[in-house]
Design a protein around this motif. Structure first.
Motif, PDB file in Angstrom:
ATOM      1  N   PRO A  62       0.816  -1.221   0.000  1.00  0.00           N
ATOM      2  CA  PRO A  62       0.000   0.000   0.000  1.00  0.00           C
ATOM      3  C   PRO A  62       0.849   1.270   0.000  1.00  0.00           C
ATOM      4  N   GLU A  63       2.031   1.205   0.615  1.00  0.00           N
ATOM      5  CA  GLU A  63       2.919   2.371   0.603  1.00  0.00           C
ATOM      6  C   GLU A  63       3.414   2.649  -0.818  1.00  0.00           C
ATOM      7  N   THR A  64       3.721   1.580  -1.563  1.00  0.00           N
ATOM      8  CA  THR A  64       4.148   1.750  -2.957  1.00  0.00           C
ATOM      9  C   THR A  64       3.073   2.479  -3.748  1.00  0.00           C
ATOM     10  N   ARG A  65       1.841   2.039  -3.573  1.00  0.00           N
ATOM     11  CA  ARG A  65       0.741   2.678  -4.300  1.00  0.00           C
ATOM     12  C   ARG A  65       0.652   4.157  -3.950  1.00  0.00           C
ATOM     13  N   ALA A  66       0.773   4.477  -2.689  1.00  0.00           N
ATOM     14  CA  ALA A  66       0.692   5.875  -2.267  1.00  0.00           C
ATOM     15  C   ALA A  66       1.805   6.706  -2.908  1.00  0.00           C
ATOM     16  N   LEU A  67       3.001   6.138  -2.976  1.00  0.00           N
ATOM     17  CA  LEU A  67       4.125   6.865  -3.571  1.00  0.00           C
ATOM     18  C   LEU A  67       3.939   7.034  -5.080  1.00  0.00           C
ATOM     19  N   LEU A  68       3.418   5.998  -5.744  1.00  0.00           N
ATOM     20  CA  LEU A  68       3.185   6.092  -7.186  1.00  0.00           C
ATOM     21  C   LEU A  68       2.092   7.111  -7.495  1.00  0.00           C
ATOM     22  N   VAL A  69       1.067   7.119  -6.678  1.00  0.00           N
ATOM     23  CA  VAL A  69      -0.009   8.093  -6.862  1.00  0.00           C
ATOM     24  C   VAL A  69       0.519   9.512  -6.645  1.00  0.00           C
ATOM     25  N   ASN A  70       1.401   9.676  -5.680  1.00  0.00           N
ATOM     26  CA  ASN A  70       1.999  11.000  -5.447  1.00  0.00           C
ATOM     27  C   ASN A  70       2.792  11.455  -6.669  1.00  0.00           C
ATOM     28  N   LEU A  71       3.504  10.508  -7.299  1.00  0.00           N
ATOM     29  CA  LEU A  71       4.262  10.850  -8.498  1.00  0.00           C
ATOM     30  C   LEU A  71       3.324  11.294  -9.611  1.00  0.00           C
ATOM     31  N   HIS A 100     -12.585  11.132 -13.221  1.00  0.00           N
ATOM     32  CA  HIS A 100     -13.156  11.564 -11.948  1.00  0.00           C
ATOM     33  C   HIS A 100     -12.826  10.677 -10.744  1.00  0.00           C
ATOM     34  N   GLU A 101     -12.376   9.455 -10.972  1.00  0.00           N
ATOM     35  CA  GLU A 101     -12.084   8.562  -9.849  1.00  0.00           C
ATOM     36  C   GLU A 101     -10.762   8.958  -9.191  1.00  0.00           C
ATOM     37  N   PRO A 102     -10.687   8.970  -7.857  1.00  0.00           N
ATOM     38  CA  PRO A 102      -9.407   9.239  -7.188  1.00  0.00           C
ATOM     39  C   PRO A 102      -8.331   8.271  -7.683  1.00  0.00           C
ATOM     40  N   PHE A 103      -7.121   8.760  -7.781  1.00  0.00           N
ATOM     41  CA  PHE A 103      -6.044   7.950  -8.337  1.00  0.00           C
ATOM     42  C   PHE A 103      -5.853   6.623  -7.601  1.00  0.00           C
ATOM     43  N   GLU A 104      -6.136   6.603  -6.309  1.00  0.00           N
ATOM     44  CA  GLU A 104      -5.932   5.391  -5.514  1.00  0.00           C
ATOM     45  C   GLU A 104      -6.796   4.225  -5.991  1.00  0.00           C
ATOM     46  N   THR A 105      -7.912   4.526  -6.644  1.00  0.00           N
ATOM     47  CA  THR A 105      -8.817   3.477  -7.135  1.00  0.00           C
ATOM     48  C   THR A 105      -9.118   3.667  -8.628  1.00  0.00           C
ATOM     49  N   ASN A 106      -8.213   4.325  -9.330  1.00  0.00           N
ATOM     50  CA  ASN A 106      -8.400   4.653 -10.743  1.00  0.00           C
ATOM     51  C   ASN A 106      -7.669   3.612 -11.602  1.00  0.00           C
ATOM     52  N   MET A 107      -8.427   2.762 -12.281  1.00  0.00           N
ATOM     53  CA  MET A 107      -7.821   1.646 -13.023  1.00  0.00           C
ATOM     54  C   MET A 107      -6.726   2.067 -14.007  1.00  0.00           C
ATOM     55  N   PRO A 108      -7.017   2.985 -14.946  1.00  0.00           N
ATOM     56  CA  PRO A 108      -5.961   3.347 -15.906  1.00  0.00           C
ATOM     57  C   PRO A 108      -4.724   3.939 -15.235  1.00  0.00           C
ATOM     58  N   VAL A 109      -4.937   4.770 -14.217  1.00  0.00           N
ATOM     59  CA  VAL A 109      -3.795   5.394 -13.534  1.00  0.00           C
ATOM     60  C   VAL A 109      -2.971   4.345 -12.800  1.00  0.00           C
ATOM     61  N   LEU A 110      -3.631   3.426 -12.101  1.00  0.00           N
ATOM     62  CA  LEU A 110      -2.906   2.392 -11.365  1.00  0.00           C
ATOM     63  C   LEU A 110      -2.072   1.526 -12.308  1.00  0.00           C
ATOM     64  N   ARG A 162       0.415  12.637  -9.346  1.00  0.00           N
ATOM     65  CA  ARG A 162      -0.130  13.967  -9.032  1.00  0.00           C
ATOM     66  C   ARG A 162       0.918  15.050  -9.223  1.00  0.00           C
ATOM     67  N   GLU A 163       2.120  14.774  -8.760  1.00  0.00           N
ATOM     68  CA  GLU A 163       3.170  15.784  -8.862  1.00  0.00           C
ATOM     69  C   GLU A 163       3.570  16.033 -10.316  1.00  0.00           C
ATOM     70  N   ALA A 164       3.438  14.999 -11.152  1.00  0.00           N
ATOM     71  CA  ALA A 164       3.780  15.133 -12.572  1.00  0.00           C
ATOM     72  C   ALA A 164       2.669  15.809 -13.359  1.00  0.00           C
ATOM     73  N   GLY A 165       1.512  16.034 -12.735  1.00  0.00           N
ATOM     74  CA  GLY A 165       0.429  16.749 -13.410  1.00  0.00           C
ATOM     75  C   GLY A 165      -0.460  15.887 -14.279  1.00  0.00           C
ATOM     76  N   VAL A 166      -0.598  14.606 -13.930  1.00  0.00           N
ATOM     77  CA  VAL A 166      -1.421  13.706 -14.741  1.00  0.00           C
ATOM     78  C   VAL A 166      -2.878  14.172 -14.783  1.00  0.00           C
TER      79      VAL A 166
END
Length: 402
Positions: free
Chosen positions: A63-72, A311-321, A74-78
């Motif tokens: 779960p920590e990996t997912r949080a870090l990837l999601v942060n990336l 519209h789905e938060p990145f934590e549960t967003n299929m394409p983003v994950l 967001r920070e990259a402006g996806v």
């Protein structure tokens, strides 16, 4: 300033540095131990939406990996980049164009104004044109030069004008309409394929769809000329050639010069990339196989996923994950290739289409502003039918030293 006007070096972002540190901490990660330590791992690392279920719990992550990837991400402006694309901004900076294949899936009543024009009118105008022709062919109102109904359709195209429609036609074979027609695909410039495709066809009842954005792609044009010669050699006439050829192109004049009537020419817009074009009139052979109502259901399903992505938060967003897992494996674990192994016979050509979608999209060495990239942009995609692979290359994947 938008990312496509001023690209950034993601390897310099704090979130990238955090992932590099996390990768070192994951060096001794053990999947069995991870499941034993966390009984809820499957529930935590899986998501469902739009009739699809994604289980990503069997990946080298926590779960920590997912949080870090999601942060990336967001920070990259996806998120900003996604909205810019859907809104019709000129995200294709090298050609100064929008990338609006998503507009092809938007429902009637939506508006999308680009340069003062509502593109949705054009999109749904083309859909209405498709509906008319599919209905006429299925109801035996479209007839060949000897007044016989059309029984076979040959789609002449290459790249996105071939791989996407072929895959979807095969994948949706159970939805084929009894009143439909047999669909064939022709891409290779080698004459052997043309002879094989046409060997059992009757020129009187065969319709060719020439799919080419420029109407000048070498392979497609050569095959279209071969089809014309074949048609004329079997009793067809120039006068009635229009009954046997349809075009999907942005070069209307070239199609007219070929002998195709204007009302049988479907638009192909410069704001749709070829590899994403099956949702447009490029998907005409799909509609002819499964019926227009099923084709519109296909568009509706894609639109649902578009909305999920937006519209789905990145934590549960299929394409983003899935995208961020790709970044994780390629850039932090050194994975150079991905094997995709579909076990469903109807998905046997899935990998071919995915290769174009992924490798043509990500096969870049520079950013939008021309500066060199500083990270891996994508792996080699390969694979095939899973059960066949088990008796071929799985041995090396599981046991060989690499």
């Amino acid at each position: 300033m938008s990312y496509y006007q001023h690209p950034l070096d993601v390897t310099g972002l704090p979130s990238w540095k955090a992932l590099e540190e996390h990768r070192l901490a994951m060096q001794n990660f053990n999947m069995r131990e991870a499941f034993q330590a966390d009984p809820a791992r499957f529930e935590e690392l899986s998501v469902s939406c739009c009739g699809l279920f994604l289980d990503y719990s069997k990946n080298l992550i926590t779960p920590e990996t997912r949080a870090l990837l999601v942060n990336l991400a967001r920070e990259a402006g996806v998120e900003q980049a996604a909205h810019a694309m859907f809104n019709g901004e000129r995200v294709n900076a090298s050609e100064n164009r929008p990338a609006l294949h998503t507009a092809l899936r938007r429902p009637m009543g939506d508006n999308l104004i680009v340069d003062g024009e509502n593109l949705m009118r054009e999109v749904h105008g083309a859909l209405a044109q498709m509906t008319d022709i599919v209905g006429r062919i299925h109801n035996h109102l479209w007839r060949g030069y000897n007044d016989k109904p059309i029984t076979d359709v040959v789609n002449i195209g290459i790249g996105g004008s071939f791989l996407g429609p072929q895959l979807v036609s095969e994948a949706l074979l159970p939805f084929t309409q009894q009143c439909g027609v047999r669909c064939h695909y022709l891409a290779n410039i080698d004459g052997s394929e043309f002879r094989e495709v046409t060997a059992n066809l009757n020129a009187e009842t065969t319709l060719f769809i020439v799919s080419s954005k420029s109407f000048g792609t070498l392979e497609t044009l050569k095959n279209a000329q071969a089809a014309r010669t074949w048609y004329l050699a079997r009793g067809g006439t120039e006068e009635k050639l229009y009954r046997h050829f349809i075009a999907v192109t942005s070069n209307k004049q070239a199609a007219l010069d070929f002998g195709i009537r204007e009302k049988n020419i479907f638009p192909m817009w410069d704001w749709v990339g070829g590899r994403y074009s099956l949702w447009s009139a490029i998907g005409l052979p799909i509609a002819l196989a499964i019926g227009m109502h099923n084709f519109k259901d296909l568009l509706s399903g894609a639109y649902s996923m578009d909305q999920h992505f937006l519209h789905e938060p990145f934590e549960t967003n299929m394409p983003v994950l899935l995208a961020m897992l790709g970044v994780w494996y390629h850039n932090f674990w050194g994975a150079q290739s991905y094997a995709f192994l579909p076990y469903d016979h109807y998905l046997r050509n899935f990998v071919k289409h995915l290769q174009q979608m992924d490798m043509e999209s990500n096969g870049k060495s520079v950013r939008q502003d021309g500066t060199p990239v500083s990270c891996g942009t994508g792996p080699v995609i390969w694979g095939g039918v899973g059960c066949n692979g088990q008796h071929a290359y799985h041995q090396l994947l599981h046991q060989a030293r690499r």
